[in-house]
Design an enzyme around this catalytic site. Structure first.
Site, PDB file in Angstrom:
ATOM      1  N   SER A  29       0.829  -1.200   0.000  1.00 23.03           N
ATOM      2  CA  SER A  29       0.000   0.000   0.000  1.00 23.03           C
ATOM      3  C   SER A  29       0.870   1.260   0.000  1.00 23.03           C
ATOM      4  O   SER A  29       1.627   1.478  -0.938  1.00 23.03           O
ATOM      5  CB  SER A  29      -0.968  -0.027   1.185  1.00 23.03           C
ATOM      6  OG  SER A  29      -1.923   1.005   1.076  1.00 23.03           O
ATOM      7  N   HIS A  78      -8.645   0.872  -0.730  1.00 24.30           N
ATOM      8  CA  HIS A  78      -8.475   0.053  -1.936  1.00 24.30           C
ATOM      9  C   HIS A  78      -9.809  -0.456  -2.476  1.00 24.30           C
ATOM     10  O   HIS A  78      -9.899  -1.562  -3.003  1.00 24.30           O
ATOM     11  CB  HIS A  78      -7.483  -1.088  -1.682  1.00 24.30           C
ATOM     12  CG  HIS A  78      -6.143  -0.589  -1.242  1.00 24.30           C
ATOM     13  ND1 HIS A  78      -5.289   0.078  -2.093  1.00 24.30           N
ATOM     14  CD2 HIS A  78      -5.537  -0.605  -0.031  1.00 24.30           C
ATOM     15  CE1 HIS A  78      -4.193   0.426  -1.422  1.00 24.30           C
ATOM     16  NE2 HIS A  78      -4.328   0.029  -0.163  1.00 24.30           N
TER      17      HIS A  78
END
Length: 326
Positions: A96, A213
């Protein structure tokens, strides 16, 4: 870091308060900086170890990320069986937000510019997460588990509650039979209550503030895209793998495009691990260093590739080296 962020990050990390540090807008910059600080610690412990930053002011590092794994770090596959490793590093990946630190280490991004991009990303994702009650659910399933079907039924449940266009989808692929599902809170609560029906051995809410996400993060896309247009991005000096497709970044425009897309796309970490460690039978596995706070990615690597994990070590900038060996 303080000049870029506008607040004392070191003090926040060391003294808290913890609830402030756990907020996305602070957590992401903290993980980014701590990951690169861990690389500097690795350089100090092993003087031969040097980062790949090409121009002055560039910090070498492989960053670890947060989202789904709120205190995650990063994996870097290192291409020498000798412990003196970073100079001969062959690949890096960040989970991430950790992808930004991996790109700094690889010479693609300047530290200060990347930190500013992370600041904008974190603040935009924090704002998006506050717009809709949402979250993330860590799931370990049996082999019979059908995650897409479970998410579909959870969305139908939300629609029955009057929620329009609900979100419930896999947002992180961690290791075989382990996923993070993100979306509206009502959908995640439904999955927890019906865990046995969907063959989930474990379903635990993660301490994060939003459905990262997923398309619930769409409001964060434009602010990040604008920042990335304004900073210089170079071709990485070593292979860096993208969360979006588990493949190597090819050039600067590719990096710019996928860093934006990553905000609303699932993290393909399991697939990335397979790409990083793919090799001919009989070929030795490289040393791997996870740098930054937490060793969750090491645990994931163990589940994905036990042989690769045997060459793994964790480095945390704030951890005493003797304690780390215990």
């Amino acid at each position: 870091a303080e000049k870029v962020l506008g607040y004392d990050l070191l003090s926040l990390c060391l003294e808290g308060p913890r609830d402030a540090l756990d907020r996305t807008q602070h957590c992401q910059p903290a993980v980014f900086v701590a990951s690169l600080a861990a690389v500097e610690k690795l350089n100090h412990l092993q003087p031969e170890v040097r980062g790949r930053g090409g121009r002055e002011g560039r910090a070498g590092g492989r960053g670890g990320g947060a989202s789904g794994l709120p205190r995650g770090a990063a994996e870097a596959a290192l291409g020498s069986v000798c412990p003196q490793v970073v100079e001969r590093c062959v690949a890096a990946a960040g989970y991430s937000v950790g992808e930004f630190a991996a790109l700094v280490f690889a010479g693609a991004l300047d530290f200060a510019e990347a930190l500013y991009a992370v600041k904008v990303r974190a603040e935009a994702m924090q704002k998006a997460s506050e717009a809709v009650p949402s979250g993330m659910l860590s799931v370990v399933g049996r082999r019979e588990a059908n995650y897409k079907f479970a998410c579909l039924e959870a969305r139908k449940h939300c629609e029955s509650l009057g929620i329009e266009n609900p979100v419930c989808t896999v947002s992180n692929y961690l290791f075989p039979d382990s996923r993070v599902i993100a979306g509206h809170l009502q959908a995640l609560e439904f999955l927890q209550e019906n865990a046995r029906k969907y063959y989930f051995k474990r379903a635990k809410m993660l301490p994060v503030s939003g459905a990262f996400h997923t398309r619930l993060m769409e409001p964060a896309v434009e602010p990040l895209a604008e920042v990335l247009k304004s900073i210089e991005i170079q071709k990485p000096l070593l292979c860096v793998y993208s969360n979006v497709d588990g493949k190597k970044y090819m050039h600067s425009k590719h990096i710019q495009k996928l860093l934006v897309k990553q905000v609303v796309s699932p993290v393909l970490w399991e697939q990335t691990m397979h790409s990083v460690y793919e090799r001919k039978q009989g070929t030795e596995f490289p040393y791997t260093y996870e740098v930054g706070p937490g060793n969750q990615l090491g645990a994931i690597l163990k589940q994905c590739n036990l042989k690769a994990w045997k060459q793994y070590k964790h480095v945390d900038a704030l951890e005493d080296e003797e304690e780390a060996e215990i």
